[in-house]
Write an enzyme that holds these catalytic residues in place. Structure first.
Site, PDB file in Angstrom:
ATOM      1  N   VAL A 163       1.108  -1.727   0.067  1.00  0.00           N
ATOM      2  CA  VAL A 163       0.419   0.076  -0.214  1.00  0.00           C
ATOM      3  C   VAL A 163       0.618   1.342  -0.224  1.00  0.00           C
ATOM      4  O   VAL A 163       0.390   2.230   0.077  1.00  0.00           O
ATOM      5  CB  VAL A 163      -0.512  -0.163   1.452  1.00  0.00           C
ATOM      6  CG1 VAL A 163      -1.911   1.011   1.066  1.00  0.00           C
ATOM      7  CG2 VAL A 163      -1.679  -0.751   0.962  1.00  0.00           C
TER       8      VAL A 163
ATOM      9  N   GLY B 267     -22.015 -28.441   7.285  1.00  0.00           N
ATOM     10  CA  GLY B 267     -22.060 -27.223   6.975  1.00  0.00           C
ATOM     11  C   GLY B 267     -22.229 -25.996   5.895  1.00  0.00           C
ATOM     12  O   GLY B 267     -21.476 -24.815   6.094  1.00  0.00           O
TER      13      GLY B 267
ATOM     14  N   ASP C 255     -29.981 -15.344  -2.380  1.00  0.00           N
ATOM     15  CA  ASP C 255     -29.575 -14.874  -2.806  1.00  0.00           C
ATOM     16  C   ASP C 255     -28.132 -14.334  -3.342  1.00  0.00           C
ATOM     17  O   ASP C 255     -27.579 -14.128  -4.440  1.00  0.00           O
ATOM     18  CB  ASP C 255     -28.095 -15.881  -1.984  1.00  0.00           C
ATOM     19  CG  ASP C 255     -26.714 -16.100  -1.388  1.00  0.00           C
ATOM     20  OD1 ASP C 255     -26.070 -15.164  -0.763  1.00  0.00           O
ATOM     21  OD2 ASP C 255     -25.717 -16.269  -2.622  1.00  0.00           O
TER      22      ASP C 255
ATOM     23  N   LYS D 252     -26.878 -11.614  -6.509  1.00  0.00           N
ATOM     24  CA  LYS D 252     -25.799 -11.341  -6.867  1.00  0.00           C
ATOM     25  C   LYS D 252     -26.020 -10.812  -8.389  1.00  0.00           C
ATOM     26  O   LYS D 252     -24.868 -10.488  -8.989  1.00  0.00           O
ATOM     27  CB  LYS D 252     -24.767 -12.706  -6.869  1.00  0.00           C
ATOM     28  CG  LYS D 252     -24.231 -12.714  -5.158  1.00  0.00           C
ATOM     29  CD  LYS D 252     -23.983 -14.725  -5.672  1.00  0.00           C
ATOM     30  CE  LYS D 252     -23.716 -14.702  -3.408  1.00  0.00           C
ATOM     31  NZ  LYS D 252     -23.494 -16.007  -3.173  1.00  0.00           N
TER      32      LYS D 252
ATOM     33  N   GLY E   7     -17.001 -18.429   2.480  1.00  0.00           N
ATOM     34  CA  GLY E   7     -15.595 -19.132   3.179  1.00  0.00           C
ATOM     35  C   GLY E   7     -15.454 -18.125   4.024  1.00  0.00           C
ATOM     36  O   GLY E   7     -14.821 -16.829   3.511  1.00  0.00           O
TER      37      GLY E   7
HETATM   38  N1  LIG Z   1     -19.542 -16.599   4.808  1.00  0.00           N
HETATM   39  C1  LIG Z   1     -19.358 -16.040   4.033  1.00  0.00           C
HETATM   40  O1  LIG Z   1     -18.774 -17.089   2.662  1.00  0.00           O
HETATM   41  C2  LIG Z   1     -19.817 -15.600   3.152  1.00  0.00           C
HETATM   42  C3  LIG Z   1     -20.571 -14.269   3.742  1.00  0.00           C
HETATM   43  N2  LIG Z   1     -20.598 -12.722   2.334  1.00  0.00           N
HETATM   44  C4  LIG Z   1     -21.699 -11.721   3.363  1.00  0.00           C
HETATM   45  O2  LIG Z   1     -20.219 -11.096   4.532  1.00  0.00           O
HETATM   46  C5  LIG Z   1     -20.595 -10.825   5.187  1.00  0.00           C
HETATM   47  C6  LIG Z   1     -20.707 -10.995   7.019  1.00  0.00           C
HETATM   48  O3  LIG Z   1     -21.121 -12.366   6.374  1.00  0.00           O
HETATM   49  P1  LIG Z   1     -20.372 -13.278   7.536  1.00  0.00           P
HETATM   50  O4  LIG Z   1     -19.113 -13.264   8.502  1.00  0.00           O
HETATM   51  O5  LIG Z   1     -21.155 -14.842   7.216  1.00  0.00           O
HETATM   52  O6  LIG Z   1     -21.161 -13.308   9.223  1.00  0.00           O
HETATM   53  P2  LIG Z   1     -21.416 -12.906  10.386  1.00  0.00           P
HETATM   54  O7  LIG Z   1     -23.115 -13.755  10.896  1.00  0.00           O
HETATM   55  O8  LIG Z   1     -20.863 -14.384  10.627  1.00  0.00           O
HETATM   56  O9  LIG Z   1     -21.361 -11.915  10.847  1.00  0.00           O
HETATM   57  C7  LIG Z   1     -21.820 -10.622  11.309  1.00  0.00           C
HETATM   58  C8  LIG Z   1     -20.832 -10.362  12.489  1.00  0.00           C
HETATM   59  O10 LIG Z   1     -22.187  -9.115  12.742  1.00  0.00           O
HETATM   60  C9  LIG Z   1     -22.173  -8.795  13.902  1.00  0.00           C
HETATM   61  N3  LIG Z   1     -22.905  -7.879  13.599  1.00  0.00           N
HETATM   62  C10 LIG Z   1     -24.686  -8.147  13.709  1.00  0.00           C
HETATM   63  N4  LIG Z   1     -24.835  -6.575  13.804  1.00  0.00           N
HETATM   64  C11 LIG Z   1     -24.127  -5.276  13.917  1.00  0.00           C
HETATM   65  C12 LIG Z   1     -23.876  -4.579  14.330  1.00  0.00           C
HETATM   66  N5  LIG Z   1     -24.847  -3.837  14.586  1.00  0.00           N
HETATM   67  N6  LIG Z   1     -22.954  -3.755  14.405  1.00  0.00           N
HETATM   68  C13 LIG Z   1     -21.957  -4.624  14.364  1.00  0.00           C
HETATM   69  N7  LIG Z   1     -21.822  -6.507  14.681  1.00  0.00           N
HETATM   70  C14 LIG Z   1     -22.612  -7.132  14.002  1.00  0.00           C
HETATM   71  C15 LIG Z   1     -22.434  -9.802  14.187  1.00  0.00           C
HETATM   72  O11 LIG Z   1     -22.824 -10.569  15.467  1.00  0.00           O
HETATM   73  C16 LIG Z   1     -21.777 -10.915  13.330  1.00  0.00           C
HETATM   74  O12 LIG Z   1     -20.419 -11.231  14.231  1.00  0.00           O
HETATM   75  C17 LIG Z   1     -22.344 -10.362   4.494  1.00  0.00           C
HETATM   76  O13 LIG Z   1     -23.399  -9.655   4.386  1.00  0.00           O
HETATM   77  C18 LIG Z   1     -22.584 -11.709   4.205  1.00  0.00           C
HETATM   78  O14 LIG Z   1     -23.325 -11.601   3.174  1.00  0.00           O
HETATM   79  C19 LIG Z   1     -20.448 -12.984   1.543  1.00  0.00           C
HETATM   80  C20 LIG Z   1     -19.524 -13.840   0.523  1.00  0.00           C
HETATM   81  C21 LIG Z   1     -19.385 -15.610   1.777  1.00  0.00           C
HETATM   82  N1  LIG Z   2     -24.617 -18.594   1.090  1.00  0.00           N
HETATM   83  C1  LIG Z   2     -23.980 -18.567  -0.032  1.00  0.00           C
HETATM   84  C2  LIG Z   2     -22.659 -17.749   0.193  1.00  0.00           C
HETATM   85  C3  LIG Z   2     -21.986 -16.479   0.676  1.00  0.00           C
HETATM   86  O1  LIG Z   2     -22.382 -15.375  -0.840  1.00  0.00           O
HETATM   87  C4  LIG Z   2     -23.221 -19.717  -0.663  1.00  0.00           C
HETATM   88  O2  LIG Z   2     -24.035 -20.173  -0.535  1.00  0.00           O
HETATM   89  O3  LIG Z   2     -23.001 -19.169  -2.122  1.00  0.00           O
END
Ligand SMILES: NC(=O)C1=CN([C@@H]2O[C@H](COP(=O)(O)OP(=O)(O)OC[C@H]3O[C@@H](n4cnc5c(N)ncnc54)[C@H](O)[C@@H]3O)[C@@H](O)[C@H]2O)C=CC1
Ligand SMILES: N[C@@H](CC=O)C(=O)O
Ligand code: NA
Length: 453
Positions: free
Chosen positions: A34, A186, A200, A204, A301
């Site tokens: 960076v 999972g 979802d 996208k 993931g």
């Molecule tokens: N998990 C995956 O493989 C993927 C996730 N995403 C996106 O990434 C984002 C995060 O996903 P994950 O990490 O899987 O979700 P997650 O549910 O594991 O994490 C979200 C976190 O945000 C916290 N949270 C909720 N409301 C909050 C607030 N008001 N202030 C602060 N923290 C708050 C929750 O307690 C939780 O720990 C989502 O938008 C999801 O769609 C995108 C691609 C893949």
């Molecule tokens: N739930 C999605 C993961 C996040 O984009 C999937 O199953 O591909």
């Protein structure tokens, strides 16, 4: 090296915790790339006690206060959902802070407002992780293909449903069994609705169509069908045609309009997307000059998605160091969105019929009346001493005759096909519609249909 780039992280779950890890483990390398150190100045979470790996002095439950701190240069949002995130990100962007997000739901619903706020203040808005996780896709569309004209983006953008459909195809399991297996391993969440009902993938698709065609498409503009109704018989029927069933997101630009749709479809097994199995994603882009391109990898993931987030974070941070911003969303084409009824593709229609003289002619007549041209017809005997599926129905077996007619059409409009199916159900000889599935060639001629397994 200049002063640090200060980062506020919102959300520290599956993805956020991996971003913290990578920022820590790769601090020196990232600083070198960076031209300034990346300094995490705060992590907003709901329950600080659940994050022992994050230094306690960084944790806060007040995301609004964190976002509005003057020292913050970039807000990384990994919370998900619409509110309160929308308000937080608009505040950040209006104050000139760059935003990196993986939030497909928000981008697909209100990307225009976020992009406008970014334009107003000259901040960056990056969201590579929102579509197909780790796969570099949005940046190639926005930058590498910026000089080309993309005509189609089609692919498998949901790993959960791809896992379920792959399991159904390989083991012959029905939908419920395959969903249970996805849950056990999972892949499927406790509430799998967003994945299996196509929400979802529709988010996208909206993001892909907007970027690829320089227009605005929201999730509501995307036609959506999930995989709940895909049966083991549909999978077997696809196999018999030399196809496989995938949940596809298809975005096309035709004659001055765009279409975006998500639905299960048969695709030829020779198509590169057909071999994408399990939780993998793959997207196929067709551009006027570049031709066909394919992007493949892990769409979900923690570490995988964090990789895409870090890529965006490095890009936004470099822009801060240099002074200026990267490419912005362009929606200058402002194209109308085609109604689903006006989109064209091919269809596989399986009809349970009474096997008697004249039925085939009647059925063909209904297709003709609606302007839907039939490409192939196959008749399979069904029960009542009529022989196993796939054998010649006219096998001389005694007793009443039932049969299944398997019809594949040439390209027709969705409205014409729907009207055809509706009319077919009114025929006395038609006992039921056993299945209707779209058949997609995805830029390649579907020559091998009917070629067997
Ligand atoms: N998990 C995956 O493989 C993927 C996730 N995403 C996106 O990434 C984002 C995060 O996903 P994950 O990490 O899987 O979700 P997650 O549910 O594991 O994490 C979200 C976190 O945000 C916290 N949270 C909720 N409301 C909050 C607030 N008001 N202030 C602060 N923290 C708050 C929750 O307690 C939780 O720990 C989502 O938008 C999801 O769609 C995108 C691609 C893949
Ligand atoms: N739930 C999605 C993961 C996040 O984009 C999937 O199953 O591909
Ligand atoms: Na991506």
């Amino acid at each position: 090296m200049t002063g640090s780039i200060n980062i506020a992280l919102l959300g520290c779950g599956v993805v956020g915790s991996q971003v913290v890890r990578l920022l820590t483990e790769q601090a020196d390398e990232l600083a070198a790339r960076v031209g300034a150190p990346l300094r995490l100045v705060g992590v907003a979470v709901r329950r600080p006690q659940r994050h022992p790996d994050v230094p306690a002095d960084l944790l806060t439950t007040d995301a609004a206060e964190l976002v509005s701190r003057d020292e913050v240069d970039v807000v990384v949002e990994l919370v998900g959902g619409i509110e309160p995130v929308r308000g937080l990100l608009l505040t950040a962007l209006k104050a000139g802070k760059s935003v990196v997000s993986a939030n497909k739901a928000l981008l697909a619903e209100d990307g225009a407002a976020l992009a406008a706020a970014a334009d107003e203040s000259g901040a960056d808005l990056y969201y590579e992780a929102s579509v197909a996780g780790a796969i570099p896709l949005l940046r190639p569309i926005q930058q590498s293909l910026a000089g080309d004209r993309i005509v189609r983006v089609a692919g498998i953008v949901n790993g959960t449903t791809n896992f379920i459909l792959s399991a159904m195809a390989s083991s012959g399991a029905n939908y419920t069994e395959a969903l249970e297996e996805a849950g056990r391993l999972g892949y499927a969440e406790a509430d799998p609705t967003a994945d299996v009902d196509g929400y979802d993938a529709a988010s996208k698709a909206a993001i892909l169509a907007s970027l690829a065609f320089h227009t605005r498409v929201t999730a509501d503009d995307v036609y959506r069908e999930g995989i709940r109704d895909v049966t083991a018989a549909d999978i077997a029927a696809a196999k018999a045609l030399g196809c496989t069933v995938k949940l596809l997101a298809i975005c096309e630009q035709t004659n001055g309009s765009v279409s975006a749709r998500v639905h299960p479809a048969m695709i030829p097994r020779s198509h590169p997307l057909a071999s994408v199995s399990g939780a993998y994603n793959a997207v196929f882009i067709e551009a006027a000059a570049a031709g066909q391109l394919m992007f493949y990898g892990q769409g979900a993931g923690g570490p995988q998605t964090a990789s895409a987030v870090l890529g965006d974070l490095v890009a936004a941070s470099r822009n801060r160091v240099i002074g200026g911003r990267g490419p912005r969303d362009t929606a200058h084409a402002a194209l109308p969105v085609l109604a689903m009824g006006d989109t064209h593709t091919r269809y596989h229609v399986a009809l349970d019929v009474i096997d008697r003289a004249g039925v085939l002619a009647q059925v063909a007549g209904v297709f003709a009346e609606h302007g839907v041209s039939i490409a192939t017809v196959r008749q399979e005997g069904r029960g009542h001493g009529n022989g196993a599926a796939g054998r010649d129905a006219d096998d001389g077996a005694p007793g009443p005759k039932d049969a299944t007619l398997v019809i594949v059409t040439h390209s027709a409009s969705d409205a014409a096909l729907a009207a055809t199916v509706e009319a077919l159900t009114g025929l006395d000889a038609v006992q039921g519609v056993a299945g209707v599935l779209r058949v997609e060639g995805l830029g390649r001629p579907v020559t091998e249909l009917g070629g067997g397994s």
